[in-house]
Design a protein around this motif. Structure first.
Motif, short mmCIF file in Angstrom:
data_model
loop_
_atom_site.label_atom_id
_atom_site.label_comp_id
_atom_site.label_asym_id
_atom_site.label_seq_id
_atom_site.Cartn_x
_atom_site.Cartn_y
_atom_site.Cartn_z
N LEU A 4 -98.38 -18.15 -43.03
CA LEU A 4 -98.26 -18.02 -44.48
C LEU A 4 -97.49 -16.78 -44.93
CD1 LEU A 4 -101.70 -19.35 -45.78
CD2 LEU A 4 -99.47 -20.47 -45.84
N PRO A 5 -97.63 -15.63 -44.28
CA PRO A 5 -96.89 -14.46 -44.75
C PRO A 5 -95.37 -14.59 -44.64
CG PRO A 5 -98.75 -13.77 -43.40
CD PRO A 5 -98.61 -15.26 -43.22
N VAL A 6 -94.86 -15.50 -43.80
CA VAL A 6 -93.41 -15.54 -43.57
C VAL A 6 -92.77 -16.88 -43.89
CG1 VAL A 6 -93.63 -13.79 -41.76
CG2 VAL A 6 -93.63 -16.22 -41.11
N ILE A 7 -93.54 -17.94 -44.00
CA ILE A 7 -92.95 -19.28 -43.99
C ILE A 7 -92.11 -19.59 -45.21
CG2 ILE A 7 -94.87 -20.54 -45.07
CD1 ILE A 7 -92.65 -21.59 -42.03
N ASN A 8 -92.44 -19.02 -46.37
CA ASN A 8 -91.66 -19.34 -47.56
C ASN A 8 -90.19 -18.95 -47.40
OD1 ASN A 8 -93.72 -20.51 -49.03
ND2 ASN A 8 -94.33 -18.61 -50.03
N GLY A 9 -89.95 -17.82 -46.76
CA GLY A 9 -88.57 -17.39 -46.54
C GLY A 9 -87.83 -18.34 -45.63
N TYR A 10 -88.47 -18.75 -44.54
CA TYR A 10 -87.84 -19.72 -43.64
C TYR A 10 -87.58 -21.03 -44.36
CZ TYR A 10 -88.73 -16.74 -39.56
OH TYR A 10 -88.72 -15.72 -38.66
N TRP A 11 -88.56 -21.47 -45.15
CA TRP A 11 -88.43 -22.74 -45.87
C TRP A 11 -87.27 -22.67 -46.85
CZ3 TRP A 11 -88.54 -25.29 -50.53
CH2 TRP A 11 -88.97 -26.63 -50.54
N GLU A 12 -87.17 -21.58 -47.61
CA GLU A 12 -86.11 -21.47 -48.60
C GLU A 12 -84.73 -21.38 -47.96
OE1 GLU A 12 -85.57 -19.33 -52.90
OE2 GLU A 12 -86.56 -18.16 -51.32
N ARG A 13 -84.64 -20.70 -46.81
CA ARG A 13 -83.37 -20.56 -46.11
C ARG A 13 -83.06 -21.76 -45.20
NH1 ARG A 13 -85.81 -15.54 -45.23
NH2 ARG A 13 -86.20 -16.10 -43.04
N ALA A 14 -84.00 -22.68 -45.08
CA ALA A 14 -83.87 -23.82 -44.17
C ALA A 14 -83.62 -23.36 -42.74
CB ALA A 14 -82.76 -24.76 -44.63
N GLU A 15 -84.41 -22.37 -42.31
CA GLU A 15 -84.33 -21.84 -40.95
C GLU A 15 -85.61 -22.18 -40.19
OE1 GLU A 15 -83.70 -17.66 -41.09
OE2 GLU A 15 -81.77 -17.80 -42.13
N PHE A 16 -85.46 -22.48 -38.92
CA PHE A 16 -86.64 -22.75 -38.10
C PHE A 16 -87.30 -21.42 -37.70
CE2 PHE A 16 -88.96 -23.50 -34.17
CZ PHE A 16 -89.75 -24.59 -34.55
N PRO A 17 -88.64 -21.32 -37.79
CA PRO A 17 -89.34 -20.06 -37.51
C PRO A 17 -89.61 -19.84 -36.03
CG PRO A 17 -90.92 -21.68 -38.27
CD PRO A 17 -89.56 -22.35 -38.34
N PHE A 18 -88.55 -19.59 -35.27
CA PHE A 18 -88.69 -19.41 -33.82
C PHE A 18 -89.69 -18.32 -33.44
CE2 PHE A 18 -84.49 -21.50 -33.98
CZ PHE A 18 -84.70 -22.50 -33.04
N PRO A 19 -89.81 -17.20 -34.18
CA PRO A 19 -90.76 -16.16 -33.77
C PRO A 19 -92.22 -16.61 -33.75
CG PRO A 19 -89.13 -15.24 -35.28
CD PRO A 19 -88.93 -16.73 -35.28
N LEU A 20 -92.53 -17.73 -34.40
CA LEU A 20 -93.92 -18.22 -34.41
C LEU A 20 -94.29 -18.96 -33.13
CD1 LEU A 20 -94.23 -19.59 -38.06
CD2 LEU A 20 -95.15 -17.43 -37.16
#
Length: 388
Positions: A35-51
């Protein structure tokens, strides 16, 4: 919020300590890491590899399967994993559903012992990432008519064709490609990363699951060794068996999206004051929250029964279709109601509901549209097939 905050019927009492521990581990991962980071990934359409390393550490990939380093979760625990991941984010949930629910399930159900030993352990640890390539540009609901072809050449196969909406394909180490051989039989072929002739292009412009990458795939003279054809995949029924095994997780995922939206709506309406009082104190708001909780409760009870039926070996395709159809529809209703209760603030990513509003739309079409699942249930009711 407390996991029991939407549990008016005390279904928490049905969980074993082990199942509760799995649920709580995944919920902490979502609350503290996603939750602390996902909105940025979602808005940029980037996959959250660090997770991914933190997801791997949860030891949930592989679900109910045992051996080869797999977790051997109960069906209920596996469902709770799907629910909690979707409650956190639909893109993370989709990654897990493709990798664990489809690619790993295909190998676990249809692979030889050598194939299972070769791939499942590393996949459970996310050292290898899987994709599942069944859907084609012209074949979604009628995937049974797939056109991708595999022909014998020497001691292996050559695959030609196209696939669409293939999750994880842009970075997967293993892609399970479904194709017809010269005799017209459907098989599953494990295409490994770096194999010549595979081209993947990310599908852009999505309004949902933006942090999850799906791809258009073209396969041109793709050579696959004989040992990479899954030993137990000999017909489309085998592909259907993988989808059927994964389908309950879609119903659980819809519950996760709806739970997140409901929790956010309760929290927001308690804190939002209009005309001098929290809007949660108004009759209309309480009526709407009560209706949302009724839907959530029905969705939860259906999922719990699905898990029990799967555990008893009694789960049928119509049962799974009814659950998926119902929960997708009611999940959309709950999330839509939550967005409305938040007013204009409901479309802001910072409040998370808008992200779930987009993502829940996908649940209605993924692994079969609601209409197709209704026809499966209708055939069960009447004994007559409405499929052409």
């Amino acid at each position: 919020m407390d996991p029991t905050s939407s549990d008016l019927f005390l279904t928490e009492d049905l969980l074993t300590d082990e199942e509760r521990d799995v649920r709580d581990r995944v919920r902490r991962f979502c609350d503290e890491d996603v939750l602390p980071v996902i909105n940025g990934y979602w808005e940029r359409a980037e996959f959250p590899f660090p997770l991914l390393p933190k997801l791997a550490a949860l030891n949930v990939c592989g679900g109910t399967f045992t051996g080869h380093g797999l977790p051997g979760l109960s069906p209920l625990a596996a469902g709770l994993v799907s629910m909690e991941l979707a409650r956190g984010d639909g893109s993370v949930s989709t990654f897990h559903g493709v990798h664990s629910g489809l690619a790993m399930t295909a190998i676990a159900l249809l692979g030889s012992e050598e194939q299972k030993e070769r791939w499942l352990g590393p996949m459970a640890r996310l050292e290898l990432i899987g994709a599942f390539a069944l859907t084609e540009p012209d074949h979604g609901s009628d995937a049974v008519t797939l056109e991708t072809r595999a022909r014998h050449l020497g001691d292996g196969y050559v695959i030609d064709g196209a696939k669409r909406w293939i999750g994880n394909a842009m970075f997967a180490d293993l892609m399970i490609v479904w194709a017809r051989d010269g005799a017209g039989d459907v098989g599953a072929y494990v295409v490994e990363k770096g194999t010549p002739g595979v081209e993947a292009h990310t599908i852009t412009g999505k309004m949902a699951k933006r942090a999850s990458w799906q791809a258009d795939i073209t396969l041109t003279d793709v050579r696959v060794p004989a040992e990479n054809r899954l030993a137990g995949a000999t017909s489309f029924d085998d592909a259907a068996s993988v989808l059927a095994r994964a389908r309950p997780s879609i119903a659980w995922g819809a519950l996760g999206h709806a739970t997140a939206a409901y929790e956010m709506a309760v929290e927001y309406t308690l804190g939002r004051e209009q005309f001098g009082t929290p809007i949660a104190g108004y009759q209309l708001t309480q009526f709407r929250l009560a209706k949302m909780l009724a839907d959530l409760t029905c969705m939860r009870l259906i999922c719990l029964r699905l898990a029990a039926l799967l555990d008893e070996g009694k789960l049928t395709a119509p049962m799974a279709s009814l659950a998926k159809m119902h929960n997708a529809a009611r999940g959309r209703a709950v999330v839509g109601e939550a967005r409305d209760l938040l007013g204009g603030n409901g479309i802001l990513l910072e409040n998370h509901v808008g992200r779930h509003l987009g993502d829940i739309e996908v649940v209605s079409t993924v692994e079969g549209t609601d209409v197709v699942h209704a026809l499966i249930v209708g055939r069960e009711i009447t004994g007559l097939s409405a499929f052409s």
